[in-house]
Design a protein around this motif. Structure first.
Motif, mmCIF file in Angstrom:
data_model
loop_
_atom_site.group_PDB
_atom_site.id
_atom_site.type_symbol
_atom_site.label_atom_id
_atom_site.label_comp_id
_atom_site.label_asym_id
_atom_site.label_seq_id
_atom_site.Cartn_x
_atom_site.Cartn_y
_atom_site.Cartn_z
ATOM 1 N N VAL A 146 0.839 -1.194 0.000
ATOM 2 C CA VAL A 146 0.000 0.000 0.000
ATOM 3 C C VAL A 146 0.878 1.249 0.000
ATOM 4 O O VAL A 146 1.845 1.347 0.755
ATOM 5 C CB VAL A 146 -0.926 0.001 1.234
ATOM 6 C CG1 VAL A 146 -1.775 1.271 1.262
ATOM 7 C CG2 VAL A 146 -1.832 -1.227 1.222
ATOM 8 N N GLU A 147 0.533 2.173 -0.857
ATOM 9 C CA GLU A 147 1.298 3.413 -0.994
ATOM 10 C C GLU A 147 1.399 4.141 0.349
ATOM 11 O O GLU A 147 0.414 4.310 1.055
ATOM 12 C CB GLU A 147 0.597 4.309 -2.015
ATOM 13 C CG GLU A 147 1.444 5.397 -2.608
ATOM 14 C CD GLU A 147 0.752 6.018 -3.808
ATOM 15 O OE1 GLU A 147 1.343 6.024 -4.895
ATOM 16 O OE2 GLU A 147 -0.397 6.485 -3.657
ATOM 17 N N ASP A 205 -4.555 2.586 7.509
ATOM 18 C CA ASP A 205 -3.848 3.857 7.668
ATOM 19 C C ASP A 205 -3.919 4.690 6.400
ATOM 20 O O ASP A 205 -4.101 5.912 6.447
ATOM 21 C CB ASP A 205 -2.377 3.615 8.034
ATOM 22 C CG ASP A 205 -2.220 3.044 9.439
ATOM 23 O OD1 ASP A 205 -3.148 3.215 10.254
ATOM 24 O OD2 ASP A 205 -1.176 2.432 9.712
ATOM 25 N N ALA A 206 -3.779 4.041 5.240
ATOM 26 C CA ALA A 206 -3.789 4.769 3.978
ATOM 27 C C ALA A 206 -5.169 5.366 3.693
ATOM 28 O O ALA A 206 -5.282 6.526 3.266
ATOM 29 C CB ALA A 206 -3.375 3.845 2.842
ATOM 30 N N VAL A 207 -6.223 4.587 3.927
ATOM 31 C CA VAL A 207 -7.579 5.092 3.692
ATOM 32 C C VAL A 207 -7.868 6.265 4.622
ATOM 33 O O VAL A 207 -8.403 7.301 4.204
ATOM 34 C CB VAL A 207 -8.621 3.975 3.880
ATOM 35 C CG1 VAL A 207 -10.036 4.548 3.874
ATOM 36 C CG2 VAL A 207 -8.476 2.924 2.791
ATOM 37 N N VAL A 210 -6.061 9.412 3.431
ATOM 38 C CA VAL A 210 -6.666 10.022 2.248
ATOM 39 C C VAL A 210 -7.967 10.739 2.616
ATOM 40 O O VAL A 210 -8.242 11.850 2.132
ATOM 41 C CB VAL A 210 -6.908 8.949 1.174
ATOM 42 C CG1 VAL A 210 -7.818 9.482 0.070
ATOM 43 C CG2 VAL A 210 -5.577 8.497 0.579
ATOM 44 N N LEU A 211 -8.769 10.124 3.473
ATOM 45 C CA LEU A 211 -10.021 10.757 3.895
ATOM 46 C C LEU A 211 -9.745 12.052 4.657
ATOM 47 O O LEU A 211 -10.410 13.070 4.431
ATOM 48 C CB LEU A 211 -10.829 9.798 4.758
ATOM 49 C CG LEU A 211 -11.421 8.575 4.044
ATOM 50 C CD1 LEU A 211 -12.041 7.617 5.051
ATOM 51 C CD2 LEU A 211 -12.453 8.990 3.002
ATOM 52 N N ARG A 212 -8.774 12.020 5.555
ATOM 53 C CA ARG A 212 -8.440 13.216 6.330
ATOM 54 C C ARG A 212 -7.907 14.318 5.418
ATOM 55 O O ARG A 212 -8.224 15.501 5.606
ATOM 56 C CB ARG A 212 -7.395 12.880 7.402
ATOM 57 C CG ARG A 212 -7.832 11.831 8.429
ATOM 58 C CD ARG A 212 -8.988 12.322 9.304
ATOM 59 N NE ARG A 212 -9.301 11.334 10.337
ATOM 60 C CZ ARG A 212 -10.250 10.422 10.235
ATOM 61 N NH1 ARG A 212 -10.997 10.356 9.139
ATOM 62 N NH2 ARG A 212 -10.475 9.566 11.223
ATOM 63 N N PRO A 260 -6.131 9.072 -5.500
ATOM 64 C CA PRO A 260 -5.412 9.336 -4.253
ATOM 65 C C PRO A 260 -4.821 8.104 -3.580
ATOM 66 O O PRO A 260 -3.954 8.218 -2.716
ATOM 67 C CB PRO A 260 -6.489 9.974 -3.363
ATOM 68 C CG PRO A 260 -7.771 9.389 -3.860
ATOM 69 C CD PRO A 260 -7.601 9.248 -5.338
ATOM 70 N N LEU A 261 -5.326 6.939 -3.958
ATOM 71 C CA LEU A 261 -4.845 5.688 -3.349
ATOM 72 C C LEU A 261 -4.215 4.795 -4.405
ATOM 73 O O LEU A 261 -4.718 4.693 -5.532
ATOM 74 C CB LEU A 261 -6.001 4.924 -2.702
ATOM 75 C CG LEU A 261 -6.493 5.407 -1.338
ATOM 76 C CD1 LEU A 261 -7.838 4.779 -1.031
ATOM 77 C CD2 LEU A 261 -5.490 5.064 -0.255
#
Length: 313
Positions: A146-147, A205-207, A210-212, A260-261
């Motif tokens: 995951v990026e 953590d990645a999601v 991106v949401l924040r 973004p992901l």
């Protein structure tokens, strides 16, 4: 006395049957012999492992600790013997590990056509699979990184990039208002509940990141892939999904504005030879499923990209 696998097997049999008599019968030994063996094991470990009552044998706290370590060792030895016998008769099997991917079935099918007989170990944790390759439990692993959340790659592993960056799309109910367009802005999902599998290394953590970054703070639920898919279909949640994911009558797949992901798709093995033996089949399988996914096919066409990235010589 030095503990051996047969001793651990005896402890597991006593715990499983709850009786020295039944355990002795299962192991094919006389009960007095098993009782003597148990006393020697307890003497070696420094304490009682079972409480003996008229109702049978129950593990003591020390016994539970020992059993928690003994069971995986016994299981691993059983697997070793099974695999060795199979290899002696049929030749060695190719042991593959993988995180979830729609390319898997095509990959396995192509390997069988090339006279390679693979076994498959699935795990949501890419880090766990990499560790298994390093420890010799697997020959090769296909994993997603995951990026922004680098994997912990054990020393000595060889990596080969299948796709440098696969965008992550969003899976949402088919009747969601955002499905009216091929590309969804995160702001259109501000009022939705999200579901993420937090056991997938880095995904939660990645999601959240991106949401924040988009100024959103929606409820984020935790669930595995199957639960998430079922709840998306009934309109309860939305979730990120792989670009190769195909829509269904009750579920739509859309691209996210700005991508973004993303994830990097990697093959890992202990030698370059192991990578050479499986990479071409995986690249073909991945291209096949990428072109079958409408949203991903359109994304690739707009950028003039191929769905697979060949390895450098």
């Amino acid at each position: 006395m030095e503990l051996e696998v047969r001793h651990l097997r005896a402890l597991c049999a006593i715990a499983d049957t709850g009786s020295l008599h039944r355990a002795a019968r299962q192991l094919g030994v006389a009960q007095p012999s098993l009782s003597t063996q148990l006393r020697r094991i307890e003497l070696e470990l420094g304490g009682e492992l079972f409480t003996r009552t008229q109702a049978g044998c129950r593990p003591t706290p020390l016994g539970r600790v020992v059993l928690s370590r003994a069971r995986p060792l016994v299981a691993e030895m059983r697997s070793l013997v099974t695999e060795a016998r199979a290899a002696a008769v049929e030749g060695p099997q190719l042991r593959i590990g993988s995180t979830a991917s729609r390319a898997l079935s095509g990959w396995l099918r192509r390997l069988r056509r090339r006279q390679q007989e693979p076994t498959l170990r699935m795990d949501v944790s890419a880090n766990a699979l990499l560790r298994m390759v390093a420890d010799g439990q697997l020959d090769v692993a296909f994993v997603h990184e995951v990026e922004g959340c680098p994997l912990r790659v054990p020393e000595g592993l060889r990596l080969r990039v299948l796709v440098d960056r696969e965008p992550q799309f969003v899976s949402l109910p088919a009747d969601h208002p955002a499905t009216a367009r091929p590309v969804v802005h995160l702001s259109e999902l501000a009022d939705d509940r999200w579901m993420v599998d937090e056991t997938v290394d880095g995904e939660y953590d990645a999601v959240l990141r991106v949401l924040r970054a988009a100024g959103l703070n929606p409820p984020v639920l935790h669930g595995d892939y199957h639960t998430t898919a079922a709840l998306v279909a009934t309109g309860e949640v939305v979730t990120v999904c792989q670009a190769t994911c195909q829509p269904r009558p009750e579920m739509a797949v859309r691209r996210l504005h700005g991508d973004p992901l993303g994830v990097r798709l990697l093959l890992a093995a202990r030698t370059e030879t192991d990578l050479d033996g499986v990479h071409p089949a995986l690249a073909e399988a991945y291209e096949e499923v990428a072109l079958q996914a409408p949203a991903y096919r359109e994304w690739l066409a707009q950028r003039g990209k191929k769905p697979s990235v060949p390895a450098l010589p």
